[in-house]
Design a protein around this motif. Structure first.
Motif, PDB file in Angstrom:
ATOM      1  N   ARG A   1      14.166  23.002 -29.088  1.00  0.00           N
ATOM      2  CA  ARG A   1      13.926  23.837 -28.042  1.00  0.00           C
ATOM      3  C   ARG A   1      15.215  23.727 -26.983  1.00  0.00           C
ATOM      4  O   ARG A   1      16.415  22.884 -26.789  1.00  0.00           O
ATOM      5  N   VAL A   2      15.368  25.297 -26.560  1.00  0.00           N
ATOM      6  CA  VAL A   2      16.915  24.783 -25.800  1.00  0.00           C
ATOM      7  C   VAL A   2      16.271  25.752 -24.580  1.00  0.00           C
ATOM      8  O   VAL A   2      15.598  26.509 -24.525  1.00  0.00           O
ATOM      9  N   GLY A   3      17.336  25.736 -23.466  1.00  0.00           N
ATOM     10  CA  GLY A   3      17.356  26.378 -22.792  1.00  0.00           C
ATOM     11  C   GLY A   3      18.380  27.354 -22.381  1.00  0.00           C
ATOM     12  O   GLY A   3      19.506  26.928 -22.539  1.00  0.00           O
ATOM     13  N   ALA A   4      17.845  27.982 -20.981  1.00  0.00           N
ATOM     14  CA  ALA A   4      19.188  28.708 -21.169  1.00  0.00           C
ATOM     15  C   ALA A   4      19.743  28.824 -19.962  1.00  0.00           C
ATOM     16  O   ALA A   4      19.101  27.904 -18.738  1.00  0.00           O
ATOM     17  N   THR A   5      20.385  29.804 -19.144  1.00  0.00           N
ATOM     18  CA  THR A   5      20.983  29.234 -18.343  1.00  0.00           C
ATOM     19  C   THR A   5      21.546  30.514 -18.169  1.00  0.00           C
ATOM     20  O   THR A   5      21.187  31.674 -17.904  1.00  0.00           O
ATOM     21  N   SER A   6      22.048  30.261 -15.877  1.00  0.00           N
ATOM     22  CA  SER A   6      22.470  31.775 -15.946  1.00  0.00           C
ATOM     23  C   SER A   6      22.459  33.085 -16.561  1.00  0.00           C
ATOM     24  O   SER A   6      23.785  32.986 -16.784  1.00  0.00           O
ATOM     25  N   GLN A   7      22.318  34.231 -16.178  1.00  0.00           N
ATOM     26  CA  GLN A   7      22.511  35.643 -16.935  1.00  0.00           C
ATOM     27  C   GLN A   7      23.138  36.706 -16.887  1.00  0.00           C
ATOM     28  O   GLN A   7      21.673  37.011 -16.311  1.00  0.00           O
TER      29      GLN A   7
ATOM     30  N   TRP B   1      10.675  32.363 -23.326  1.00  0.00           N
ATOM     31  CA  TRP B   1      11.188  32.573 -21.882  1.00  0.00           C
ATOM     32  C   TRP B   1      11.859  32.427 -21.621  1.00  0.00           C
ATOM     33  O   TRP B   1      12.735  31.469 -20.875  1.00  0.00           O
ATOM     34  N   PHE B   2      11.700  33.501 -20.489  1.00  0.00           N
ATOM     35  CA  PHE B   2      13.128  32.818 -18.674  1.00  0.00           C
ATOM     36  C   PHE B   2      12.445  33.940 -17.862  1.00  0.00           C
ATOM     37  O   PHE B   2      11.658  34.349 -17.754  1.00  0.00           O
ATOM     38  N   ARG B   3      12.763  32.950 -16.814  1.00  0.00           N
ATOM     39  CA  ARG B   3      12.125  33.914 -15.405  1.00  0.00           C
ATOM     40  C   ARG B   3      13.916  35.130 -15.235  1.00  0.00           C
ATOM     41  O   ARG B   3      14.267  34.113 -15.323  1.00  0.00           O
ATOM     42  N   ILE B   4      13.672  36.132 -14.285  1.00  0.00           N
ATOM     43  CA  ILE B   4      14.063  36.658 -14.233  1.00  0.00           C
ATOM     44  C   ILE B   4      14.269  36.489 -12.448  1.00  0.00           C
ATOM     45  O   ILE B   4      13.228  36.702 -11.617  1.00  0.00           O
TER      46      ILE B   4
ATOM     47  N   GLU C   1      15.091  27.545 -16.593  1.00  0.00           N
ATOM     48  CA  GLU C   1      14.336  28.842 -15.830  1.00  0.00           C
ATOM     49  C   GLU C   1      14.555  29.547 -17.202  1.00  0.00           C
ATOM     50  O   GLU C   1      13.894  30.834 -17.223  1.00  0.00           O
ATOM     51  N   GLY C   2      14.311  28.684 -18.143  1.00  0.00           N
ATOM     52  CA  GLY C   2      13.824  29.663 -20.041  1.00  0.00           C
ATOM     53  C   GLY C   2      13.986  28.855 -20.495  1.00  0.00           C
ATOM     54  O   GLY C   2      14.828  27.417 -20.750  1.00  0.00           O
ATOM     55  N   MET C   3      13.479  28.926 -21.994  1.00  0.00           N
ATOM     56  CA  MET C   3      13.565  28.487 -23.261  1.00  0.00           C
ATOM     57  C   MET C   3      12.990  28.997 -25.032  1.00  0.00           C
ATOM     58  O   MET C   3      12.327  29.811 -24.610  1.00  0.00           O
ATOM     59  N   PHE C   4      13.556  28.555 -25.643  1.00  0.00           N
ATOM     60  CA  PHE C   4      13.439  29.193 -26.310  1.00  0.00           C
ATOM     61  C   PHE C   4      12.841  27.887 -27.493  1.00  0.00           C
ATOM     62  O   PHE C   4      14.017  27.046 -27.972  1.00  0.00           O
TER      63      PHE C   4
END
Length: 162
Positions: free
Chosen positions: A25-31, A76-79, A151-154
């Protein structure tokens, strides 16, 4: 085998015999995500990795030796946009390429501002296969992005018995 069974004492407990591992389980950073370009998502904030199989530098999960099988995955991620968004998609890559049934595995969104796009799937993976998540911005008005850290997870795991 079919017909095999395990009997447990009525007062005992079983532990460790049913595990959905490996799992991650990993989170996203701004991109930033450019228009009309498939972009690998920066899932680089590790929260869980039972087999040290997720590479935060290359943003990919690699199936460990001897652990091929059926995997459940989701992302998922949030735009972040203060205006309407035309269309986005999110989809898995296996070994650097889209999978044959990407249309059935991808998530799509055409919505208003600040929306979440998501995808879940089961995939047959062999030891050594690597899995990455990509997004495609089909909004010609602007180059929006994943504007919020965390604000995102894989995530994913091998299914028991698979």
């Amino acid at each position: 085998e079919a017909g095999d069974s395990i009997t447990f004492p009525s007062t005992g407990t079983a532990s460790g015999i049913y595990t959905n591992t490996p799992s991650w389980r990993v989170g996203a950073t701004s991109q930033d995500v450019s228009y009309n370009t498939a972009t690998k998502i920066d899932y680089n904030r590790e929260h869980q990795d039972t087999n040290s199989a997720y590479d935060t530098t290359n943003k990919r999960f690699t199936v460990p030796t001897g652990l091929g099988g059926t995997y459940m995955l989701g992302c998922w991620f949030r735009i972040g946009s203060s205006t309407d968004i035309e269309a986005w998609s999110i989809f898995p890559y296996v070994n650097g390429a889209t999978v044959d049934n990407t249309e059935q595995l991808s998530g799509r969104m055409v919505q208003r501002n600040y929306n979440t796009i998501q995808c879940s799937a089961t995939l047959e993976l062999s030891a050594g296969d690597y899995l990455e998540m990509y997004t495609f911005n089909n909004d010609s008005n602007a180059g929006y992005g994943i504007s919020y850290s965390n604000e995102g997870m894989f995530w994913g795991f091998k299914l028991i018995g698979a």
